[in-house]
Design an enzyme around this catalytic site. Structure first.
Site, PDB file in Angstrom:
ATOM      1  N   ASP A  34      41.644 -96.773  34.092  1.00  0.00           N
ATOM      2  CA  ASP A  34      42.469 -97.754  33.380  1.00  0.00           C
ATOM      3  C   ASP A  34      42.463 -99.095  34.114  1.00  0.00           C
ATOM      4  O   ASP A  34      42.292 -99.151  35.328  1.00  0.00           O
ATOM      5  CB  ASP A  34      43.909 -97.210  33.255  1.00  0.00           C
ATOM      6  CG  ASP A  34      44.687 -97.917  32.157  1.00  0.00           C
ATOM      7  OD1 ASP A  34      44.091 -98.646  31.356  1.00  0.00           O
ATOM      8  OD2 ASP A  34      45.925 -97.729  32.117  1.00  0.00           O
ATOM      9  N   ASN A  82      42.752 -94.836  21.149  1.00  0.00           N
ATOM     10  CA  ASN A  82      42.075 -96.111  21.404  1.00  0.00           C
ATOM     11  C   ASN A  82      41.451 -96.728  20.143  1.00  0.00           C
ATOM     12  O   ASN A  82      41.073 -97.901  20.152  1.00  0.00           O
ATOM     13  CB  ASN A  82      41.012 -95.966  22.505  1.00  0.00           C
ATOM     14  CG  ASN A  82      41.592 -95.823  23.901  1.00  0.00           C
ATOM     15  OD1 ASN A  82      41.028 -95.149  24.765  1.00  0.00           O
ATOM     16  ND2 ASN A  82      42.741 -96.463  24.159  1.00  0.00           N
TER      17      ASN A  82
HETATM   18  C1  IPE Z   1      44.017 -94.209  28.724  1.00  0.00           C
HETATM   19  O1  IPE Z   1      44.141 -95.569  28.900  1.00  0.00           O
HETATM   20  C2  IPE Z   1      42.758 -93.914  27.967  1.00  0.00           C
HETATM   21  C3  IPE Z   1      41.516 -94.154  28.701  1.00  0.00           C
HETATM   22  C4  IPE Z   1      41.414 -94.502  29.945  1.00  0.00           C
HETATM   23  C5  IPE Z   1      40.304 -93.952  27.925  1.00  0.00           C
HETATM   24  P1  IPE Z   1      44.984 -96.468  27.879  1.00  0.00           P
HETATM   25  O2  IPE Z   1      44.928 -97.840  28.405  1.00  0.00           O
HETATM   26  O3  IPE Z   1      44.490 -96.246  26.510  1.00  0.00           O
HETATM   27  O4  IPE Z   1      46.438 -95.821  28.006  1.00  0.00           O
HETATM   28  P2  IPE Z   1      47.858 -96.454  27.695  1.00  0.00           P
HETATM   29  O5  IPE Z   1      47.778 -97.084  26.354  1.00  0.00           O
HETATM   30  O6  IPE Z   1      48.141 -97.446  28.775  1.00  0.00           O
HETATM   31  O7  IPE Z   1      48.802 -95.288  27.762  1.00  0.00           O
HETATM   32  C1  IPE Z   2      40.605 -98.649  30.270  1.00  0.00           C
HETATM   33  O1  IPE Z   2      40.937 -99.972  30.449  1.00  0.00           O
HETATM   34  C2  IPE Z   2      39.409 -98.475  29.370  1.00  0.00           C
HETATM   35  C3  IPE Z   2      39.682 -97.830  28.078  1.00  0.00           C
HETATM   36  C4  IPE Z   2      40.836 -97.374  27.680  1.00  0.00           C
HETATM   37  C5  IPE Z   2      38.556 -97.718  27.152  1.00  0.00           C
HETATM   38  P1  IPE Z   2      41.874-100.732  29.426  1.00  0.00           P
HETATM   39  O2  IPE Z   2      41.013-101.357  28.392  1.00  0.00           O
HETATM   40  O3  IPE Z   2      42.932 -99.831  28.930  1.00  0.00           O
HETATM   41  O4  IPE Z   2      42.467-101.870  30.361  1.00  0.00           O
HETATM   42  P2  IPE Z   2      43.961-102.422  30.344  1.00  0.00           P
HETATM   43  O5  IPE Z   2      44.868-101.242  30.477  1.00  0.00           O
HETATM   44  O6  IPE Z   2      44.141-103.129  29.046  1.00  0.00           O
HETATM   45  O7  IPE Z   2      44.013-103.334  31.523  1.00  0.00           O
HETATM   46 MG    MG Z   3      44.815 -99.394  29.563  1.00  0.00          MG
END
Ligand code: IPE
Ligand code: IPE
Ligand code: MG
Length: 258
Positions: A34, A82
């Protein structure tokens, strides 16, 4: 080929850092990658550049886990939630997965990685699915690290699927309801046959599971770091493993001497 030449051509295997006990490494590490978006924002870049940098962090981490003798790595690449992101970002991610897989397949084969994709793969673009099938097949008889990539994965969806599959077996008379135990249930999960993760690492400081491996993480040690995923490197992984080795896992029992 002479020994010297063979060594020159084989990729450098990183030795286990001195502080780590090879006998007490996690057999399976789970990873919530993340913070890609925040990493990009901090640099004034579009979010998707964070995803691109995140791929490099994943390649690094997989290689380190493989070199250090960790048996399995399960990484959360795309959750069932997502899809709620802007269409452009979702399309970018799907294209990125496909491209990276095509580019890295030879290296995965060479390095004996066994790659698998866990999730509802039917909803993915057909060209990505094709690439996934090819990579899964071509690496299935490899003997090295198991690398699970959770793509369109949701823990609740996985549990519902398992329940439905068991219900179907009961309805068709193949299975007695009374025979459904934890083992039978686990056998219907996408991770059937694999050991549960010992350690869950989540980057970027969020203190939640976000629908990841709800069953399998029952007794995993949780490690949350403020490091944003694209910055996750050898030092960050080592810190997580050192902390893991310092924990006392009790599994509901009482402390025994180590
Ligand atoms: C969790 O990250 C999913 C992945 C890393 C693929 P998110 O960024 O989607 O999670 P939330 O929304 O902060 O819970
Ligand atoms: C994790 O990084 C990747 C996926 C969930 C695909 P994020 O895209 O959630 O990054 P933040 O949480 O917005 O910084
Ligand atoms: Mg995230």
């Amino acid at each position: 080929m002479s020994r010297a030449l063979a060594t020159a051509f084989s990729p450098q295997r990183r030795p286990l850092p001195a502080g780590l006990d090879p006998e007490r490494l996690p057999a399976h590490v789970a990873l919530i990658m993340d913070g890609n978006g925040r990493w990009a924002r901090q640099r004034g870049l579009p979010r998707v550049m964070g995803h691109r940098a995140g791929v490099e962090a994943l390649k690094r981490t997989l290689r380190l886990c493989s070199d250090w003798g960790i048996g399995a790595l399960t990484a959360y690449a795309f959750s069932t939630e997502n899809w709620a992101r802007p269409g452009e970002e979702v399309t970018f991610l799907m294209t990125l997965f496909e491209r990276v897989l095509a580019l890295e397949l030879e290296a995965l084969e060479r390095e004996q990685v066994r790659i698998r994709f866990l999730g509802d793969l039917e909803q993915l673009p057909p060209s990505l699915r094709q690439q996934i099938d090819e990579a899964t097949q071509r690496t299935s008889s490899n003997t090295g690290i198991r690398f699970n990539v959770c793509t369109n994965y949701g823990g609740r969806r996985e549990l519902v699927r398992a329940a439905r599959r068991l219900a179907e077996q009961v309805a068709s008379g193949q299975l007695e309801a009374a025979a459904i135990d934890e083992e039978a249930f686990a056998a219907e999960l996408l991770t059937a046959g694999q050991v549960d993760p010992d350690l869950l690492i989540r980057t970027s400081g969020e203190q939640r599971i976000s629908n990841f491996l709800l069953w399998q993480l029952a007794y995993a040690e949780l490690y949350i770091t403020e490091v944003l995923w694209p910055d996750f490197d050898e030092e960050a992984l080592l810190k997580a493993l050192l902390e893991y080795q310092g924990r006392h896992r009790r599994f509901g029992g009482v402390q025994t001497s180590r």
